[in-house]
Write a protein that holds these residues in place. Structure first.
Motif, PDB file in Angstrom:
ATOM      1  N   GLU A  22       0.723  -1.459  -0.173  1.00  0.00           N
ATOM      2  CA  GLU A  22       0.026  -0.469  -0.135  1.00  0.00           C
ATOM      3  C   GLU A  22       1.106   1.716   0.167  1.00  0.00           C
ATOM      4  OE1 GLU A  22      -3.952   2.080   2.477  1.00  0.00           O
ATOM      5  OE2 GLU A  22      -3.003   0.098   2.968  1.00  0.00           O
ATOM      6  N   LEU A  23       1.966   1.664   0.863  1.00  0.00           N
ATOM      7  CA  LEU A  23       3.089   2.726   0.651  1.00  0.00           C
ATOM      8  C   LEU A  23       3.154   2.816  -1.126  1.00  0.00           C
ATOM      9  CD1 LEU A  23       4.314   4.636   2.244  1.00  0.00           C
ATOM     10  CD2 LEU A  23       6.528   2.458   3.324  1.00  0.00           C
ATOM     11  N   ASP A  24       3.377   2.040  -1.353  1.00  0.00           N
ATOM     12  CA  ASP A  24       4.806   1.543  -2.401  1.00  0.00           C
ATOM     13  C   ASP A  24       3.495   2.035  -3.608  1.00  0.00           C
ATOM     14  OD1 ASP A  24       7.193   1.131  -4.343  1.00  0.00           O
ATOM     15  OD2 ASP A  24       6.162  -0.239  -5.544  1.00  0.00           O
ATOM     16  N   THR A  25       2.397   2.089  -3.442  1.00  0.00           N
ATOM     17  CA  THR A  25       1.253   2.492  -4.385  1.00  0.00           C
ATOM     18  C   THR A  25       0.814   3.458  -4.037  1.00  0.00           C
ATOM     19  OG1 THR A  25      -0.301   0.342  -4.384  1.00  0.00           O
ATOM     20  CG2 THR A  25      -1.260   2.176  -4.985  1.00  0.00           C
ATOM     21  N   LEU A  26       1.011   4.107  -2.836  1.00  0.00           N
ATOM     22  CA  LEU A  26       1.112   5.829  -2.732  1.00  0.00           C
ATOM     23  C   LEU A  26       2.058   6.577  -2.960  1.00  0.00           C
ATOM     24  CD1 LEU A  26      -0.580   7.674  -0.907  1.00  0.00           C
ATOM     25  CD2 LEU A  26       0.957   7.007   1.141  1.00  0.00           C
ATOM     26  N   GLU A  64       4.005   6.324  -5.715  1.00  0.00           N
ATOM     27  CA  GLU A  64       3.433   6.029  -7.500  1.00  0.00           C
ATOM     28  C   GLU A  64       2.306   6.745  -7.208  1.00  0.00           C
ATOM     29  OE1 GLU A  64       2.363   2.384  -8.935  1.00  0.00           O
ATOM     30  OE2 GLU A  64       4.204   1.047  -8.128  1.00  0.00           O
ATOM     31  N   VAL A  65       1.384   6.990  -6.818  1.00  0.00           N
ATOM     32  CA  VAL A  65       0.349   8.184  -6.483  1.00  0.00           C
ATOM     33  C   VAL A  65       0.810   9.486  -6.831  1.00  0.00           C
ATOM     34  CG1 VAL A  65      -1.834   8.834  -6.549  1.00  0.00           C
ATOM     35  CG2 VAL A  65      -1.678   6.915  -6.465  1.00  0.00           C
ATOM     36  N   MET A  66       1.286   9.635  -5.885  1.00  0.00           N
ATOM     37  CA  MET A  66       2.727  11.279  -5.114  1.00  0.00           C
ATOM     38  C   MET A  66       3.540  11.250  -6.896  1.00  0.00           C
ATOM     39  SD  MET A  66       0.933  11.585  -2.672  1.00  0.00           S
ATOM     40  CE  MET A  66       2.055  13.135  -3.097  1.00  0.00           C
ATOM     41  N   GLU A  67       3.716  10.107  -6.697  1.00  0.00           N
ATOM     42  CA  GLU A  67       4.750  10.626  -8.014  1.00  0.00           C
ATOM     43  C   GLU A  67       4.625  10.730  -9.486  1.00  0.00           C
ATOM     44  OE1 GLU A  67       7.121   7.042  -7.852  1.00  0.00           O
ATOM     45  OE2 GLU A  67       7.747   7.827  -5.869  1.00  0.00           O
ATOM     46  N   GLN A 127      -3.638   4.177 -10.678  1.00  0.00           N
ATOM     47  CA  GLN A 127      -3.508   3.152  -9.279  1.00  0.00           C
ATOM     48  C   GLN A 127      -3.816   3.383  -7.789  1.00  0.00           C
ATOM     49  OE1 GLN A 127      -1.484   4.733 -11.178  1.00  0.00           O
ATOM     50  NE2 GLN A 127       0.119   5.471 -10.297  1.00  0.00           N
ATOM     51  N   VAL A 128      -4.469   4.808  -8.213  1.00  0.00           N
ATOM     52  CA  VAL A 128      -4.991   4.952  -7.127  1.00  0.00           C
ATOM     53  C   VAL A 128      -6.107   4.150  -6.417  1.00  0.00           C
ATOM     54  CG1 VAL A 128      -7.193   6.540  -7.988  1.00  0.00           C
ATOM     55  CG2 VAL A 128      -5.608   7.424  -5.777  1.00  0.00           C
ATOM     56  N   PHE A 129      -6.603   3.835  -7.033  1.00  0.00           N
ATOM     57  CA  PHE A 129      -7.560   2.846  -6.952  1.00  0.00           C
ATOM     58  C   PHE A 129      -7.370   1.290  -6.107  1.00  0.00           C
ATOM     59  CE2 PHE A 129     -10.148   5.252 -10.239  1.00  0.00           C
ATOM     60  CZ  PHE A 129     -10.629   6.468  -9.352  1.00  0.00           C
ATOM     61  N   ASN A 130      -6.058   1.241  -6.258  1.00  0.00           N
ATOM     62  CA  ASN A 130      -5.785   0.344  -5.940  1.00  0.00           C
ATOM     63  C   ASN A 130      -5.790   0.376  -4.422  1.00  0.00           C
ATOM     64  OD1 ASN A 130      -6.139  -1.718  -7.949  1.00  0.00           O
ATOM     65  ND2 ASN A 130      -3.597  -0.246  -8.465  1.00  0.00           N
TER      66      ASN A 130
END
Length: 474
Positions: free
Chosen positions: A63-67, A69-72, A131-134
């Motif tokens: 979940e941290l990695d997905t976050l 990715e969204v931020m970047e 990917q935010v919906f992940n």
């Protein structure tokens, strides 16, 4: 003479036992922080469990990695992985993110907000981060003025969509394409705002399967086609705004099934036909805007049942009928705007019963006869525009009324109207003085015949839902 006993003359063994009893409690009490392996094994729950309850672990790594990715994808304000390696931990989180502990003893992202300070700003190359919906616990997601240069589309592709309750994408000029039918997988949505973008195509029928919606705003886009009959499925809807699109066809009759609706804005489309009779069943309706369409014919016979209606905005439609006297029964009405709509006949005297009326705009119609005398008793009115009609007779307003409205009163363009000589110089309202030469005695109309019509009083209309959501329209 007796000798004093020596302090060392008491029996040694009883003395030792006495001191042993005094020190016994400290000997059997276990220090939880002791490094002794026996203490740890005897009291494992006392030593570790409170720390799990009071200090939840950090985020799940995936979940941290997905976050990140969204931020970047969205923002270059920070080097997020380095500056905020634990974004959910108190003291190291950034504005625009909210986290809550879950039952799994992890912290989870529940809200992300981009674009409006102090939240993270969006870089010019930002594109929609599907990917935010992940993020499995996300409940609220906001993108304001984020997609401005790089064209992008909404993409919803998640095998296990989050329990999203609020999704808002506003003022994104580079957000194009259609509304994806897959948005219907977000079954927990209560507020869906996709306003002021460049979205086109038809409104997918699947949107009307989101039966938890209380607010749906698709205004200021390029949406086309008809409004689906499935609209009637949204039984919990309180606010519906489809204004400023390219929608055609008739207003669906199923709109009468939205029994909780408080705001309805379909203005600035190409809708035609008459207003469906079912509209009279919208007992909670407060705001109704249908301006700038091609609607025609008479209003529903039961329009007087809309007793909660405060704003009725229906300018610029080819109605070509008489003004309905039933509107005079809407006691809570504050704004009534029916300009440029081909209304004919007289102004119903019943309009004088609208004691809460603050704005009445009837300009540029074909109205005849006299101005109802009771208009002078409307104590709350601050804007009255009856210009460019065929009205006649003496203006029934005294000097106090004329001065109170001032520039917000426009009666110009009615050659048959005249003003009593005693009131002639109270204010310029665009009519001649009775009994005088009309050419020489005409009191000139205002430079601004379109005085403020309370626009901001209804464009900033708010609704409070049962979930404490305050929803605004622009």
């Amino acid at each position: 003479m007796p000798t004093m006993p020596s302090p060392f003359s008491f029996p040694l063994i009883p003395l030792l036992l006495f001191f042993l009893i005094l020190t016994l409690p400290s000997t059997i009490t276990t220090n939880p922080s002791s490094s002794s392996s026996s203490s740890t094994n005897d009291h494992p729950k006392t030593t570790h469990q409170p720390n799990k309850t009071l200090h939840p672990n950090t985020m799940d790594p995936s979940e941290l990695d997905t976050l990140f990715e969204v931020m970047e994808t969205m923002s270059s304000d920070q080097t997020w992985r380095i500056s905020y390696p634990s974004p959910c931990n108190p003291g190291s989180s950034w504005p625009g993110i909210e986290c809550k502990p879950g039952n799994d003893n992890h912290l989870h992202v529940t809200r992300l907000d981009f674009g409006s300070p102090p939240n993270p700003t969006c870089k010019s190359s930002a594109t929609f981060p599907s990917q935010v919906f992940n993020l499995p616990h996300l409940q609220s997601l906001f993108f304001f003025h984020c997609f401005t240069q790089s064209r992008t589309t909404i993409s919803v592709s998640s095998a296990a969509p989050p329990p999203l309750q609020q999704l808002s994408l506003r003022s994104n000029p580079a957000l194009i394409g259609s509304i994806p039918p897959q948005i219907s997988s977000l079954m927990s949505l209560q507020i869906l705002t996709l306003s002021q973008n460049r979205l086109g195509g038809r409104i997918p029928v699947e949107v009307f399967g989101l039966t938890s919606l209380v607010h749906l705003d698709l205004s200021y886009n390029l949406l086309s086609g008809t409004i689906p009959n499935e609209l009637g499925n949204l039984k919990n809807l309180i606010g519906l705004d489809l204004s400023y699109n390219e929608l055609t066809g008739q207003i669906p009759t199923t709109i009468g099934e939205l029994g909780l609706l408080q705001k309805l804005d379909l203005s600035s489309n190409s809708l035609f036909g008459s207003i469906p009779e079912g509209m009279q069943r919208l007992n909670y309706l407060v705001f109704l805007a249908l301006s700038n369409n091609r609607l025609s014919g008479e209003l529903p016979r039961g329009v007087a049942k809309l007793q909660n209606l405060q704003y009725f905005i229906m300018d610029d439609n080819p109605m070509s009928t008489a003004l309905p006297a039933e509107l005079g029964q809407l006691q809570n009405l504050q704004e009534l705007r029916l300009r440029n709509s081909g209304y004919s006949g007289t102004i119903p005297p019943a309009f004088s019963q609208l004691k809460n009326l603050s704005t009445l705009s009837l300009q540029n119609n074909r109205l005849t006869g006299a101005i109802p005398a009771g208009f002078g008793d409307l104590l709350h009115i601050y804007h009255l525009n009856l210009s460019r009609n065929l009205l006649g007779g003496v203006v029934p307003f005294n000097s106090s009324f004329l001065q109170r409205l001032g520039e917000n009163l426009d009666l110009s363009g009615n050659p048959g109207l005249c003003l009593s000589p005693s009131e002639a110089y109270s204010v310029k309202i665009g009519v001649s003085v009775c009994g005088k030469n009309k050419t020489s005695s005409l009191i000139q109309p205002l430079k601004k015949s379109e005085a403020p019509c309370g626009f901001f009083s209804y464009i900033s209309f708010f609704f409070l839902t049962s979930g404490a959501f305050w929803v605004f329209w622009h």
